[in-house]
Design a protein around this motif. Sequence first.
Motif, PDB file in Angstrom:
ATOM      1  N   LEU A  63     -37.022 -15.317 -13.766  1.00  0.00           N
ATOM      2  CA  LEU A  63     -37.110 -13.987 -13.375  1.00  0.00           C
ATOM      3  C   LEU A  63     -35.409 -13.699 -12.729  1.00  0.00           C
ATOM      4  N   ASN A  66     -32.859 -13.577 -15.434  1.00  0.00           N
ATOM      5  CA  ASN A  66     -32.997 -12.643 -16.262  1.00  0.00           C
ATOM      6  C   ASN A  66     -33.183 -10.503 -16.254  1.00  0.00           C
ATOM      7  N   THR A  67     -33.355 -11.128 -14.366  1.00  0.00           N
ATOM      8  CA  THR A  67     -34.199  -9.612 -14.583  1.00  0.00           C
ATOM      9  C   THR A  67     -33.133  -9.667 -13.322  1.00  0.00           C
ATOM     10  N   SER A  68     -33.941  -8.129 -12.680  1.00  0.00           N
ATOM     11  CA  SER A  68     -33.168  -7.943 -11.635  1.00  0.00           C
ATOM     12  C   SER A  68     -33.861  -7.261 -10.230  1.00  0.00           C
ATOM     13  N   ILE A  69     -35.181  -8.524 -10.356  1.00  0.00           N
ATOM     14  CA  ILE A  69     -36.382  -8.052  -9.688  1.00  0.00           C
ATOM     15  C   ILE A  69     -36.236  -8.586  -8.219  1.00  0.00           C
ATOM     16  N   ARG A 102     -29.952 -16.856  -8.367  1.00  0.00           N
ATOM     17  CA  ARG A 102     -29.126 -15.953  -8.541  1.00  0.00           C
ATOM     18  C   ARG A 102     -28.552 -15.564  -8.675  1.00  0.00           C
ATOM     19  N   MET A 237     -27.500 -12.254 -16.060  1.00  0.00           N
ATOM     20  CA  MET A 237     -29.275 -12.076 -15.988  1.00  0.00           C
ATOM     21  C   MET A 237     -28.330 -10.809 -16.466  1.00  0.00           C
ATOM     22  N   ALA A 238     -29.762 -10.172 -17.141  1.00  0.00           N
ATOM     23  CA  ALA A 238     -29.708  -9.042 -17.627  1.00  0.00           C
ATOM     24  C   ALA A 238     -29.029  -7.714 -16.829  1.00  0.00           C
TER      25      ALA A 238
END
Length: 239
Positions: A63, A66-69, A102, A237-238
Motif C-alpha cells: 500500500l 502503490n497508493t497515496s493512502i 514510501r 507508487m501510483a
Amino acid sequence: MEHLVQHAVTTIRERFWEPLSLDELARSSMVSKYHFLRVFTRVTGVTPGRFLCAVRLHEAKRLLLNTSINVADISAQVGYSSTGSFTRRFTELVGMSPTQYRKSSGAAAAAPASQAPCTGSVTGMLHTAGSLLPPVYVGVFDSAMLQGTPVSWSNASASGRFTLARIPAGVWYIHAVAQGSHPDRAVDAELTPLTATVGPVRVKDDMAHRLDITLTPPDWTSPPILSALMDLDPQPMAA
C-alpha cells in the motif's frame, strides 16, 4: 496435522485485517490452542502471531508503494488499532519507517554498519534448479524470518560464489533472495521469487564458514519477506 496449519495460514492471508487471536485460529482448526501453537510453529518455523504480523506488514509495504493512502489509514487497513504501534513494528521488521519506505520507493539502501566487533565471515555458492537473474541478495540476519536489517549483506551479480564479511560472533541465519525461473513452474510462467534460508549458523572470531545455498520458490508455509534490503522488483507508487 499439516492441513490444519494450511487452513490457518489461508485464514490469516484472507482475514489479516481482523483481530485474529490464537484462540480463534485454534478453534477454526478444532484443536486446543496449545497443540495448534506447537504444530503451526513446527510446520512454518514461526508462531501464528509472527506469521500474522508478517502478512500485515507485507500488505502495508504494498500500500505504501502503490497508493497515496496516508500511514494512519494504512495502519488501520492492515489490522492495527494504533498508528504508533504499527510504525514501531514496521520500522523494526522492515528496517525503515513507513514514511522512509514510501520515499525510497522500495529501493534497497545501504545497511548500517554493525556496532559489535566484526571478525567472522561466510562464503559460499548459490544454486538453483532453474535460473537466477541479478541482483541476488544474500544477508546475515538474527531471525529465521527475513526481517529487519542484516548485519552483513552482499548484492551478488548472478548465481555463483558470494562472500559475507565482517560478521559479529554469534548465531545467525543466512537468507538469500532473487528473481528467477524454476523447473517446477510452467515453462511460460512469469519469473518468480526464489528464496533460501540456512541456519542457525554459529559464527566465531576469525573463522570462515562455507555454505552451499539452493534457492527455491517459497511455498505456503513461508512468511512474506519484510526486510527492505531484500525487496525484489519494487513497483513505483501510483499517481
